[in-house]
Scaffold this active site. Structure first.
Site, PDB file in Angstrom:
ATOM      1  N   TRP A 167       7.251   9.042  -4.646  1.00  9.40           N
ATOM      2  CA  TRP A 167       6.524   9.960  -3.766  1.00  9.40           C
ATOM      3  C   TRP A 167       7.082   9.898  -2.351  1.00  9.40           C
ATOM      4  CZ3 TRP A 167       3.776   8.639   0.673  1.00  9.40           C
ATOM      5  CH2 TRP A 167       3.114   9.704   1.293  1.00  9.40           C
ATOM      6  N   HIS A 168       7.472   8.709  -1.903  1.00  9.89           N
ATOM      7  CA  HIS A 168       7.973   8.574  -0.538  1.00  9.89           C
ATOM      8  C   HIS A 168       9.288   9.313  -0.327  1.00  9.89           C
ATOM      9  CE1 HIS A 168       4.951   5.387   0.045  1.00  9.89           C
ATOM     10  NE2 HIS A 168       5.162   5.573   1.328  1.00  9.89           N
ATOM     11  N   GLY A 169      10.024   9.541  -1.372  1.00  5.91           N
ATOM     12  CA  GLY A 169      11.268  10.272  -1.215  1.00  5.91           C
ATOM     13  C   GLY A 169      11.991  10.435  -2.523  1.00  5.91           C
ATOM     14  N   PHE A 205       7.890  13.057   4.418  1.00  2.24           N
ATOM     15  CA  PHE A 205       7.273  12.714   3.142  1.00  2.24           C
ATOM     16  C   PHE A 205       6.155  13.687   2.787  1.00  2.24           C
ATOM     17  CE2 PHE A 205       8.593   8.470   4.886  1.00  2.24           C
ATOM     18  CZ  PHE A 205       9.761   8.409   4.149  1.00  2.24           C
ATOM     19  N   ALA A 259       4.838   5.600  -6.670  1.00  3.21           N
ATOM     20  CA  ALA A 259       4.557   5.669  -5.237  1.00  3.21           C
ATOM     21  C   ALA A 259       5.855   5.668  -4.437  1.00  3.21           C
ATOM     22  CB  ALA A 259       3.680   4.493  -4.812  1.00  3.21           C
TER      23      ALA A 259
END
Length: 463
Positions: free
Chosen positions: A322-324, A463, A319
């Site tokens: 996923w944010h960056g 994002f 996760a």
């Protein structure tokens, strides 16, 4: 196209008028909303409109494919692989190229690699996540397949939540495509309150905190002292909350005026008494998506404490990624996952802190973890943490009563009993549509007048 702009206001009222004109004609209404969503997305970069259409096409075809026994596995695996690869290429290509060029530093290859990059399409994570959830929900039997392509295309492209969520589930949204609710006085009242609250959070609280304290401190973390570093840390905690929850409020309000209901995406997260509770309150649509489509499929809901702990750390690390595409995000996700695993061990031993102490501890942990989330790299992260324990800095940012006042406003929003929303809605619902429209117009004008010049993009657009 960004919500808090005159361009979007004109666009939305045109869509609202057209929506009323074709309300009783479902085919025309769907076509109009799809076209409006494509115009909305193309206003950012028309080149990536084809990408979103392609993602929608994959989801629609895969949904039909998984209903056929002979094609079920092939359709599911192929479509999800294609969608994840598409997301991975756009989100992580530049990161890998940068890391590779650093590895080859000093060679001719490193010089050439620095020129190879691709643009990250706005909102790609959100509409790909919705496409994946549709395929998996149809495969599980949680939602009936839609053979009408316009239903799936509208579900994935619906403009209020297109570029930054909330992530809408097919089981919740698709039935509303068939039978949207004409907004009555109560629905319009709630929509107006949410839109004005979202604009205030974004344009006043988040934007001013960004300019006055967060950006100046993170631009020169080495020169700060503990007071300015703490103010920037708290300022960013409020900024990202008001920025993202503000977008969600506006999106929910806009959808409500068009006849569609979204679930709440934030629930006063800084009142959380545990990290688990924080993720039940923060970006709820993403948290539940991660739980249902990543954590549970990985087996996190079965097995012993060690197994579930490892899976929660892995899930939160993914996760974070996923944010960056960066090591800071990987660190942020990993520590959150480790914290959740430790909490689980404490709960198993019936250990718990007093409520308000637990709220304070969780808030401190979350704020500290926002540092690597906001920092550009490990060096900046280290500099900010060093500044938090430095008495004297050589160039500390200027603090003002406005900064502390905006931070206080953010805290008030997080602790104010939510009954105010229902009461405000009840009062405004007694007003006729014309009065409600005037209140919305005056509110928007007042917020625009109080806001800074220029348009600051929402944080989660990246994002």
């Amino acid at each position: 196209m960004v919500f808090p702009t005159l361009q979007f206001i004109v666009f939305f009222f045109c869509v609202l008028a057209l929506n009323g004109m074709v309300w009783s004609r479902p085919v025309w209404r769907k076509a109009m909303l799809i076209a409006a969503s494509y115009v909305f997305y193309a206003a950012w970069d028309v080149r990536f409109l084809a990408l979103m259409i392609g993602v929608s096409l994959i989801a629609w075809l895969a949904g039909i494919g998984v209903t056929k026994p002979a094609l079920r596995t092939f359709s599911k695996v192929t479509s999800i692989t294609l969608l994840i690869l598409t997301l991975g290429v756009f989100k992580y290509f530049n990161f890998f190229m940068l890391s590779f060029s650093q590895l080859l530093e000093g060679t001719a290859f490193a010089r050439d690699l620095q020129w190879i990059s691709i643009i990250l399409p706005v909102g790609i994570s959100f509409y790909i996540f919705q496409a994946i959830s549709y395929v998996m929900d149809v495969d599980r039997g949680d939602v009936p397949v839609r053979r009408n392509a316009t239903d799936v295309f509208l579900f994935i492209s619906f403009f209020p939540q297109l570029v930054a969520g909330p992530i809408v589930r097919a089981a919740h949204f698709l039935p509303q495509i068939d039978n949207p609710k004409a907004p009555d006085r109560a629905a319009r009242a709630l929509a107006i309150i949410l839109i004005l609250m979202g604009l205030f959070k974004k344009m006043v609280v988040a934007n001013y905190l960004s300019v006055l304290i967060v950006d100046p401190v993170y631009a020169l973390p080495d020169g700060q002292n503990m007071i300015t570093a703490t103010a920037a840390m708290l300022g960013y905690a409020i900024q990202i909350y008001c920025d993202f929850s503000g977008y969600s409020d506006i999106a929910i309000g806009i959808a409500l005026l068009l006849g569609y209901e979204f679930h709440r995406n934030f629930n006063q997260p800084y009142r959380a008494h545990s990290l688990r509770n924080f993720w039940q309150r923060w970006h709820i649509s993403l948290s539940t998506w991660i739980r249902d489509y990543l954590y549970i499929p990985l087996g996190g809901n079965v097995g012993g404490a060690l197994r579930s702990g490892i899976i929660v750390v892995l899930t939160m690390t993914l996760a974070g990624l996923w944010h960056g595409a960066g090591w800071n995000f990987l660190l942020w996700g990993f520590v959150h996952g480790a914290g959740l695993a430790v909490e689980r061990m404490f709960r198993a031993r019936n250990f718990a802190l007093p409520y308000w102490l637990a709220v304070f501890v969780v808030f401190v942990i979350v704020c500290l973890l926002w540092v690597p989330f906001r920092a550009a790299d490990f060096y900046e992260t280290k500099a900010m943490f060093t500044a938090l324990f430095t008495l004297d800095g050589f160039a500390p940012a200027e603090l003002s009563a406005t900064i502390w006042g905006l931070i206080a406003v953010g805290f008030v929003i997080n602790i104010l009993p939510m009954q105010w929303l229902g009461r405000s809605q009840a009062i405004l619902s007694h007003a006729p549509a014309s009065v409600q429209a005037v209140i919305l117009a005056i509110g928007v004008w007042g917020i625009f007048a109080a806001a800074q010049d220029g348009v600051a993009p929402f944080i989660y657009f990246q994002f």
